[in-house]
Structures are given as structure tokens and as C-alpha cells.
Design a protein around this motif. Sequence first.
Motif, PDB file in Angstrom:
ATOM      1  N   ASN A 626      49.939 -93.269  74.186  1.00 36.69           N
ATOM      2  CA  ASN A 626      50.110 -94.256  73.122  1.00 36.69           C
ATOM      3  C   ASN A 626      51.364 -95.106  73.336  1.00 36.69           C
ATOM      4  O   ASN A 626      51.371 -96.310  73.051  1.00 36.69           O
ATOM      5  N   ALA A 627      52.413 -94.502  73.834  1.00 32.20           N
ATOM      6  CA  ALA A 627      53.672 -95.214  74.025  1.00 32.20           C
ATOM      7  C   ALA A 627      53.625 -96.188  75.189  1.00 32.20           C
ATOM      8  O   ALA A 627      54.558 -96.986  75.372  1.00 32.20           O
ATOM      9  N   ASN A 628      52.539 -96.130  75.976  1.00 32.09           N
ATOM     10  CA  ASN A 628      52.375 -97.056  77.098  1.00 32.09           C
ATOM     11  C   ASN A 628      51.384 -98.179  76.767  1.00 32.09           C
ATOM     12  O   ASN A 628      50.964 -98.924  77.658  1.00 32.09           O
ATOM     13  N   SER A 629      51.041 -98.307  75.506  1.00 31.85           N
ATOM     14  CA  SER A 629      50.045 -99.310  75.096  1.00 31.85           C
ATOM     15  C   SER A 629      50.493-100.724  75.428  1.00 31.85           C
ATOM     16  O   SER A 629      51.682-101.060  75.314  1.00 31.85           O
ATOM     17  N   VAL A 630      49.530-101.565  75.818  1.00 29.51           N
ATOM     18  CA  VAL A 630      49.788-102.992  75.951  1.00 29.51           C
ATOM     19  C   VAL A 630      49.879-103.573  74.539  1.00 29.51           C
ATOM     20  O   VAL A 630      48.943-103.437  73.736  1.00 29.51           O
ATOM     21  N   ALA A 631      51.021-104.204  74.227  1.00 31.31           N
ATOM     22  CA  ALA A 631      51.214-104.845  72.929  1.00 31.31           C
ATOM     23  C   ALA A 631      51.289-106.353  73.132  1.00 31.31           C
ATOM     24  O   ALA A 631      51.934-106.831  74.073  1.00 31.31           O
ATOM     25  N   LEU A 632      50.615-107.106  72.267  1.00 35.42           N
ATOM     26  CA  LEU A 632      50.507-108.552  72.413  1.00 35.42           C
ATOM     27  C   LEU A 632      51.005-109.262  71.155  1.00 35.42           C
ATOM     28  O   LEU A 632      50.811-108.770  70.034  1.00 35.42           O
ATOM     29  N   ARG A 633      51.611-110.437  71.371  1.00 39.47           N
ATOM     30  CA  ARG A 633      51.991-111.306  70.260  1.00 39.47           C
ATOM     31  C   ARG A 633      51.202-112.603  70.401  1.00 39.47           C
ATOM     32  O   ARG A 633      51.169-113.212  71.478  1.00 39.47           O
ATOM     33  N   GLY A 645      48.094-101.969  69.805  1.00 37.61           N
ATOM     34  CA  GLY A 645      47.448-100.795  70.386  1.00 37.61           C
ATOM     35  C   GLY A 645      47.718 -99.571  69.540  1.00 37.61           C
ATOM     36  O   GLY A 645      47.531 -99.575  68.327  1.00 37.61           O
ATOM     37  N   ASP A 646      48.217 -98.519  70.210  1.00 36.15           N
ATOM     38  CA  ASP A 646      48.568 -97.279  69.501  1.00 36.15           C
ATOM     39  C   ASP A 646      50.058 -96.985  69.595  1.00 36.15           C
ATOM     40  O   ASP A 646      50.483 -95.828  69.571  1.00 36.15           O
ATOM     41  N   LEU A 647      50.882 -98.034  69.725  1.00 35.16           N
ATOM     42  CA  LEU A 647      52.333 -97.814  69.863  1.00 35.16           C
ATOM     43  C   LEU A 647      52.874 -96.983  68.698  1.00 35.16           C
ATOM     44  O   LEU A 647      52.612 -97.289  67.530  1.00 35.16           O
ATOM     45  N   PRO A 648      53.657 -95.958  68.994  1.00 37.97           N
ATOM     46  CA  PRO A 648      54.273 -95.171  67.915  1.00 37.97           C
ATOM     47  C   PRO A 648      55.642 -95.747  67.558  1.00 37.97           C
ATOM     48  O   PRO A 648      56.191 -96.610  68.259  1.00 37.97           O
ATOM     49  N   ASP A 649      56.183 -95.274  66.417  1.00 36.54           N
ATOM     50  CA  ASP A 649      57.582 -95.585  66.178  1.00 36.54           C
ATOM     51  C   ASP A 649      58.407 -94.519  66.929  1.00 36.54           C
ATOM     52  O   ASP A 649      57.922 -93.409  67.144  1.00 36.54           O
ATOM     53  N   PRO A 650      59.569 -94.804  67.440  1.00 38.18           N
ATOM     54  CA  PRO A 650      60.330 -96.043  67.212  1.00 38.18           C
ATOM     55  C   PRO A 650      60.039 -97.143  68.236  1.00 38.18           C
ATOM     56  O   PRO A 650      60.670 -98.193  68.181  1.00 38.18           O
TER      57      PRO A 650
END
Length: 729
Positions: A626-633, A645-650
Motif C-alpha cells: 500500500n505504501a508503494n501506491s502510485v498517487a496522482l494529482r 491508491g491505498d496510501l496509508p498515513d503518514p
Amino acid sequence: MSSPAGVRLAWTVPAAYGVIGGTLLGLGLGWGSLVALLGAGLGLLGGRPLLVALALAGAGLGYGSERLQTAQPDRLAPWVGAQVTLTGDWDGQFLTLRDPPARLALSPRPPQPPGRLEVSGRLVRPEGRGVPGGFDQAAWLRAQGGVFLPTPRAVLVGTRVRASQPEGGVRGWFRRGLAAGLSPRNTALMEAVELGDRGDLGRENFAEGYAVRDAFNRAGLAHLMALSGQNVALLTGALIFMLSRLGAPTWLRYGLPLALLVPYLTVLVSVSPSITRAVVMGMAVLAGLWAGRGRPDVPGTLALAALVCLLLFPLWLLDVGFQLSFLAVLALTLSSRLAARLPGRWPHALRLALAATVLAELGTLPVIASTFGQLPLVGLPANLLAEGVMAALVPLGFLAGLLGPLAAPVNVLVSPLASLLLWLAEAFGRAPVLGWGQVGLGGLAAYALAALAGTLWLLGRVRGPAALGTVLACALLTWLPGALRPARELVFLDVGQGDATLLRLPGLTLLVDAGGSVGSDYDVGGRTVLPALRALGVRKIDVAVATHADTDHIEGLAAVLRGLPVGELWIGQRKEDDPVLAAVLAAAHERGVPVREVRRGDEVAAAGVKVTVLWPQGAPWSDEDNANSVALRVTDGDWHAALLGDLPDPVEGQIGVGRLDLLKTAHHGSRFSTDAAFLAQTAPRDALISVGARNTYGHPNAAVLDRLAGAGARVWRTDLQGTVRWPLP
């Protein structure tokens, strides 16, 4: 039947209009009154008051039939939501209970053949259509009941078979004949061709990601797997030929097939719109020949079939099978006229075959395009070849069924014919198809006008150039709106417990994930995402993004890569030992799609909108996928959205998302994401949660919902709203 002059309107036609109108009124559709009045108007035009009365009486009967079916008691209601164990008769599609008398669907569908089953699972209500072009299970189940047949109102999910007993009696004997000496795939095909049971065939694949049923659909041969007038015509024709050769008198030659059609429908095959229509029409034709009445009135006979079907099964009116069956036969009534316009030097049989194939495809075009999102381009040659195979396969297969376990010698002939039909479907199914979006009211009106112009040309009422000009003008009018106002939107597809987001722009179509089904063999990509994309009019994907190696996010991408042209596949971490990601990469390699490992700062832009990769940065990689998810803006001027994606906090708070108008919450609203600090940083006005109804993960978490509410964000959920379409500014 019509008079010899063929000029009088059959009484069944206005009566059928009345029944259709009454059924629509029962469904709460006020324009059904116009349909009923049209039937009455036909009677007035013919100067026959009795036909007016029949149309009005038909409206009352149609309304009453619909109300009777809708008012059936829901006998399983007390157990909805509970874990239950049930015993009933399984016909390959529904489980029929004796006490209480009820029918229900099973999910997943058991692999056991029809027979007596004891099953356990949780009883739930069927779901409606979650995505454009998706399967509306609730509506479909409502249409499977009748006035005297219980309507399925529940689904047993998580079905486990505890005990089974194979089907006996006539159907069991017949089924053994269809299997004697045949391969499993050929047996599955024959069960579909002879009994209309497509359960086993639906589990067969020609290759990875290439299902047998999909091949038949793409080749324009799907109707061969449904019992229809072809079966009735071939079987009764073969019997009449044999009786004629034996010198049987006229009353026996037509009377015996007539008498056998009722048990054929009620004992051997399952009741469905196409075969019921075919049996009713066949009985009317045979009765006329037996009585010496001569040539049948096809419109009147077709209207009689509609009357019988809709009075017994009123909600079949909304069934795709019913619509396809009747539209095809209606179009076929013009076969001789179209054949007469083909070159006279061609053999008459060839001209008729060509005309029938073309008219059947044109007559059903709007239903096929809207339902399946694609039109076969090779239907004409595929059907011409396949029909020749079916002419021998259907009678031989039926004979094998009658012989039961003694059918092996007959199946020596059946086997190569079945294999040839499967080869035709596989070969023609690889040809390109024409993608087509959902057909709206404007499209239906344009089609109706074009069809009217073509019909009038065949009848000699208008000249060819005028008819062609009308057709081209209608085509242009349906194309113009999309060309003048191309889509600019984010579409959050309801794929259950998973993710699939589509960005549509002029010059760019980007798909982020395509869902998946954890612990199940259900193909979310092929059965949910692809139909949705086609219904939306998407013909290609410029960029597909696999955010991270989780089944519920990327499993469906394999089907998308095989089903549509894709320009490029973006991935984050190339995780070498993950089977789901490996399957997606294999599909990309198979289709020649380049794979790009994206990193922070990569971007793509079109039509003033920029899509920027915020994460990952690359090595070192986290041990948590999950912490390696591709995140897009996504940025459109001053408007901003984030797909995380599934990015966790923090982590999500450390990648510099910035202020947002729309947040697609990470990890389906899990408690491990979307913390208070992140919401304070982004201050989203709206938040979208992609989550499955009745999921077992507790998503979305109650604390997350409280935090979103406290941040002043409006919440949108795919489990409650279904697919959410978000226009860009």
C-alpha cells in the motif's frame, strides 16, 4: 392467419399493442397509454370496431398481468440477511424450493449439473446496475418470473454445495446423450445448443482471457447459444421430412410435430422468451397447415406469440432476450424483398441467406449496441458459415439426446460439427469489433427514422437516394453531439470492493486501476469494467495505471489490456514475485503495450488538464504494498483532485498533495488512511470513497467518516450511489 388477399389486419396485432401498453402502464410508464391507443387506432383505420375493443381489452389484461406478477408474496423475505441451508431443484440457473415455494439465484453458480442440491450461504437482495452498461441483476431477476411462476427475489451469496444428486427423468436422460463420447467443451456447447443451458460453456476458455462466450459474442454468433426459432424450425422440419418420406397423411405429418411442441417446451427445455416465442409461432403455423389454411400471416402470428408471452410473463417486455427475439423476426419479414434487390444471377438460397443475416443484424442493432457496447464486424460471413453447420448439428444433437447413453455412435458425427462451430467462433471472434456507447432516446429516434426509411425503400415507397440520405443524416446527427461536446470528467466506477477510476478528456483517456475480486474467479475487468467503458463510448485507453500489487485494484487490468487498445501501462514498483501484477504485465506483453515505471514528477497533459505523479519516489521500497501506491494529482486550472491508491498515513501527508477540491480517499476509507492532519492539509470540499457494499473489512471506517464530516467534506460512496461521474470545470 390472414385472408388470401392478405389485406386484413390480424386481430392479434391491435391486441398485442394493447397488452404492451397495459404492461407499460402497470410499470408506471405513462406513455404506455399511447401504445395502447396506437393499437386502437389501427382498428379504427381498418374500420373494425371489434379490433378497437380488443386493443382496449388487451391493455386491461396487460395491466392486470403485470400487477399479478408484481403482487406475488416474497416468501423468502423473513430470511434475507441470514445464513441459511436450502434444498431444492437446480436447473443450472435457479434453485427452486418446494417449501416455501420460491426461486432464487446462487452466487457463485455451482459447477454441479442440474439436479437436486443442498446449499448453504447468506440470503441477500439482488443488486442493481452499478456501472454504465453493467448487469442489473435485480431487474433481470424480476423479469424471470411470471403470473404462474414465482419471481426470484433473492440471491444466495457465498454458495457452498453440501450435497447434490444429478438430474433424472427425461432431461437427465437427454443430457447423458449430449455427453456420450464427447469432450467436455463439445458437451458444454451441445447443452447450450439443445437445452439452452450455458452454465458449463460460460466456464470454458479458448485461451487466457479469451472466453468461449466472449468469442461467440464478438463473432456475432451469440444467438446460436440460445434456443430460438432456428431450433424449432430445424427439428420440426426434420420430423415433417421423415413423415413425408414415410408417406404419412397430412393430419399426421403436421399434427404430430404440433402435439410434440408443448412437451418440448415444458418438459425438455427451460422456458425463455426466444424459445417460447418460437414454439407459439411454430404451433400456429403447424395448426394452419394441419387445418389446410395455407400460408401464415407472419405479423399476425408474431403478435399472437407476443400476446401469449406477455400475458404469462409480463416483465419479459423488459428482457433483452425478448426484445432481440421479436425484433429479429420482425426484421426477417422483409427478407424476400431484400433478396429480390440482390443480383439475380446469384443463387436464390444465397440471396435469402444474405438478406436474412443482414436484416436480423440491422433489426437488433440498437439493443445489441446498447446492451453489449460493441457491434460485430464479421457477423455476416460468420453466420453464413455457422448456419450451415447448425442445420446438421441441431437435428443430430437432438437425436443423440433422445438416445441417451446409447448416443455414442451418433456423436461420432456430432463431435466434428461441434468442433467446427467452436473453431468458427474462435476464429471470427478474434476479428475487431465496433465499440458503441449507450443508445439514448435521441439515438433510438434516429435509428427508428433510418429503419423506416430503409423499410419504405424495400417496399418501393421511396427511392434509394432518399432512403440513403435519410440514413446518413441520422448517423451524422447521432455523431455530432459527442464530437461537439467531448467528455471532460472523472468517472469513479462501482467495482465493488476495489478501485477503478476513469479520466476522460479530449485527447486523453486515462484509467487508474480496474478492480478485482479477492478469493473469487469473477472477472471484474471483463464483466464490469469493460462493459462500463464500452457503454461510455470509450474505444481506447491512452494510459492505464496499475497503482500497486493488490488484487482489488489491478486484477481487472489484464482483461482491459486484452479487450481495448491501450497506449501505455504505468506501474510503480515492479514487484517480481506477485502473481497478480505478473498477469497484468503478461497481458501487456501479449498485446504489445509498453510498460513505464513512473516516479514522482512524471506527468501527462491534455485539454488544459495535467495529471502529475506524486508518488512513488522509487527505491528503497516499503515492505507494505500500500505504501508503494502510485498517487496522482489532477489539475484543471484552479481545480485539484487527488487519487491516492491505498496510501496509508503518514505517507499520504508527506507527498505534498496540497489543497484539494476533490479527494478520492485512500484505501476505501480504511482507518489507516485519511487522518486529521492530512485533512487539515488538503481541506477537500468533496471526498469520494470507492467501497463494496456489505464488505467484510469494515470499510469505510466510522472514524474516517467522522473526520471527513468534521473537515466539512461532502462524502460520496460507490456502495451507496453506484458509479459517480464528476464533470471537470
